[in-house]
Design a protein around this motif. Structure first.
Motif, PDB file in Angstrom:
ATOM      1  N   HIS A 172       0.827  -1.213   0.000  1.00  0.00           N
ATOM      2  CA  HIS A 172       0.000   0.000   0.000  1.00  0.00           C
ATOM      3  C   HIS A 172       0.856   1.255   0.000  1.00  0.00           C
ATOM      4  O   HIS A 172       0.517   2.259  -0.648  1.00  0.00           O
ATOM      5  N   TRP A 173       1.987   1.197   0.715  1.00  0.00           N
ATOM      6  CA  TRP A 173       2.900   2.353   0.749  1.00  0.00           C
ATOM      7  C   TRP A 173       3.465   2.631  -0.646  1.00  0.00           C
ATOM      8  O   TRP A 173       3.556   3.773  -1.070  1.00  0.00           O
ATOM      9  N   VAL A 174       3.820   1.606  -1.353  1.00  0.00           N
ATOM     10  CA  VAL A 174       4.347   1.751  -2.709  1.00  0.00           C
ATOM     11  C   VAL A 174       3.262   2.322  -3.630  1.00  0.00           C
ATOM     12  O   VAL A 174       3.524   3.205  -4.463  1.00  0.00           O
ATOM     13  N   GLN A 175       2.006   1.839  -3.466  1.00  0.00           N
ATOM     14  CA  GLN A 175       0.924   2.362  -4.310  1.00  0.00           C
ATOM     15  C   GLN A 175       0.688   3.837  -4.043  1.00  0.00           C
ATOM     16  O   GLN A 175       0.428   4.615  -4.987  1.00  0.00           O
ATOM     17  N   ASP A 176       0.798   4.257  -2.768  1.00  0.00           N
ATOM     18  CA  ASP A 176       0.585   5.668  -2.439  1.00  0.00           C
ATOM     19  C   ASP A 176       1.651   6.551  -3.085  1.00  0.00           C
ATOM     20  O   ASP A 176       1.374   7.718  -3.424  1.00  0.00           O
ATOM     21  N   LEU A 177       2.856   6.007  -3.269  1.00  0.00           N
ATOM     22  CA  LEU A 177       3.925   6.812  -3.875  1.00  0.00           C
ATOM     23  C   LEU A 177       3.576   7.195  -5.308  1.00  0.00           C
ATOM     24  O   LEU A 177       4.023   8.248  -5.821  1.00  0.00           O
ATOM     25  N   PHE A 178       2.816   6.365  -6.025  1.00  0.00           N
ATOM     26  CA  PHE A 178       2.534   6.591  -7.435  1.00  0.00           C
ATOM     27  C   PHE A 178       1.157   7.183  -7.680  1.00  0.00           C
ATOM     28  O   PHE A 178       0.717   7.346  -8.814  1.00  0.00           O
ATOM     29  N   ARG A 179       0.395   7.477  -6.605  1.00  0.00           N
ATOM     30  CA  ARG A 179      -0.905   8.125  -6.780  1.00  0.00           C
ATOM     31  C   ARG A 179      -0.749   9.632  -6.963  1.00  0.00           C
ATOM     32  O   ARG A 179       0.111  10.229  -6.377  1.00  0.00           O
TER      33      ARG A 179
END
Length: 405
Positions: A398-405
């Motif tokens: 989830h942390w990685v996904q937040d980086l690319f949002r």
């Protein structure tokens, strides 16, 4: 065979209006003649498209390989390429490589054809300016195979001569063979080190290619025998030792920094020593009756090498006899002396390839991880660890996904 006496090619019509074929209709192989009675000397100056004219009874495999490597267009032999004494391997190698071979043309060809002359081969006849100057036998696969079958009948006499030469060499060099008496003092440390002895003989290129990973991992001492030193340099290595009579190694390789040992006659004469000293290279001599290849192996063994791998050398009885000289007796005894310490390059390469590869090692690691996961999943404590790991993995994702949002 003798010189052709007719001024017209066999089968030509002497009553025709034009007695010579026109240049545009000439058939056969055309090339520049390179002439030398010694094949070993000739191969050093051959180039693609040349026609080699030699005087070599029972052409051996090593000489044939050198002619093939020079990319000659054809080979004309004043002597019989297969005399029938034993089944030599050179003619088969030449015709197998698609190189025309005409042999038995007679020694008169050396007076009829000068070095650098443009000549033509049509069948078994040699032409200079469309004039036939010599005629021999054009060899092909069938004729070579037939001659080799007949030559096998001569093996018994060759074996008797081989045995006699072996006993003579044993008598003359028993101190060297048994006790290492006469080995020169060298700077290069060979004790407890593997050694690779390379000669520019049978299949030396494939031998070196197969040992590439072995050389990189074990870093053996590299010993070049005459042209074998050039083979090492061409493969990207620098030899530690160069030994031989110095008639087929280049000046550049002699200056590469390797320790140089000149193989001398038993009486101490060393014709190659002068050439080495003229290059400003320090050298020592090694008087002995055997071949340079054998002296290299005996030197490595006598100086305490843990293993001696040989590349481009003779391994079978047929190959020993193929060289057609008494020196093969020394090779036979030298191999007996080294025993289990001596390993052929092909065998060493095969054994090295059978070690665990990177892919196999990765598969073992993956299998171990799978086994660990199964064990963890089978116990309550293990399942708790897996749940915690799963939660951490989800949080990271989830942390990685937040980086690319």
């Amino acid at each position: 065979m003798k010189l052709a006496t007719s001024r017209h090619p066999r089968g030509s019509d002497t009553g025709s209006a034009s007695k010579r074929p026109r240049r545009g209709t000439r058939s056969g192989v055309i090339g520049t003649a390179r002439v030398d009675r010694r094949t070993k000397n000739l191969t050093a100056r051959l180039g693609p498209g040349d026609v080699a004219i030699i005087d070599h009874v029972d052409l051996d495999r090593g000489s044939a390989d050198a002619l093939i490597a020079a990319k000659v267009k054809a080979v004309v032999n004043a002597a019989p390429s297969i005399s029938g004494r034993y089944p030599n391997l050179g003619p088969g190698a030449l015709v197998g490589a698609g190189i025309p071979l005409v042999d038995g043309v007679g020694k008169e060809i050396f007076g009829a054809v000068r070095d650098g002359t443009r000549i033509r081969l049509d069948g078994g006849t040699v032409y200079v300016d469309d004039e036939p100057v010599a005629t021999g036998t054009r060899q092909d696969r069938d004729s070579v195979a037939s001659a080799l079958v007949e030559a096998k009948s001569g093996l018994s006499s060759q074996l008797e001569a081989f045995a006699a030469n072996t006993m003579e060499f044993m008598r003359r060099e028993r101190a060297l063979l048994l006790d290492g008496v006469g080995l020169p003092d060298i700077r290069t440390v060979l004790e407890h080190r593997p050694c690779l002895v390379v000669a520019r003989g049978y299949d030396y290129k494939s031998d070196l290619a197969g040992l590439r990973h072995y050389i990189k991992e074990y870093k053996p001492r590299l010993i070049g025998v005459d042209g074998g030193a050039d083979a090492l340099v061409e493969a990207g290595y620098r030899p530690h030792l160069i030994i031989g009579d110095m008639d087929s190694v280049s000046d550049e390789t002699l200056r590469c920094g390797a320790e140089v040992i000149v193989h001398a006659y038993p009486d101490g004469r060393a014709p190659g020593l002068e050439r080495v000293l003229d290059l400003g290279v320090e050298a020592i001599t090694f008087p002995a009756a055997g071949t340079s290849e054998d002296m290299a192996m005996l030197l490595a063994d006598g100086k305490g090498a843990s293993l001696v791998i040989v590349a481009g050398m003779h391994a079978t009885l047929t190959e020993f006899l193929d060289r057609g000289r008494g020196g093969m007796a020394s090779t036979f005894l030298t191999r007996l002396k080294l025993g289990a310490k001596l390993v052929d390059a092909k065998a060493a390469a095969q054994m090295h390839r059978t070690r665990i590869s990177a892919v196999a090692l990765m598969m073992v690691v993956v299998a171990a991880l799978v086994a660990l996961l199964v064990v963890l999943a089978a116990s309550a404590t293990g399942r708790n660890y897996l749940d915690i790991a799963h939660e951490h993995a989800n949080s990271t994702w989830h942390w990685v996904q937040d980086l690319f949002r």
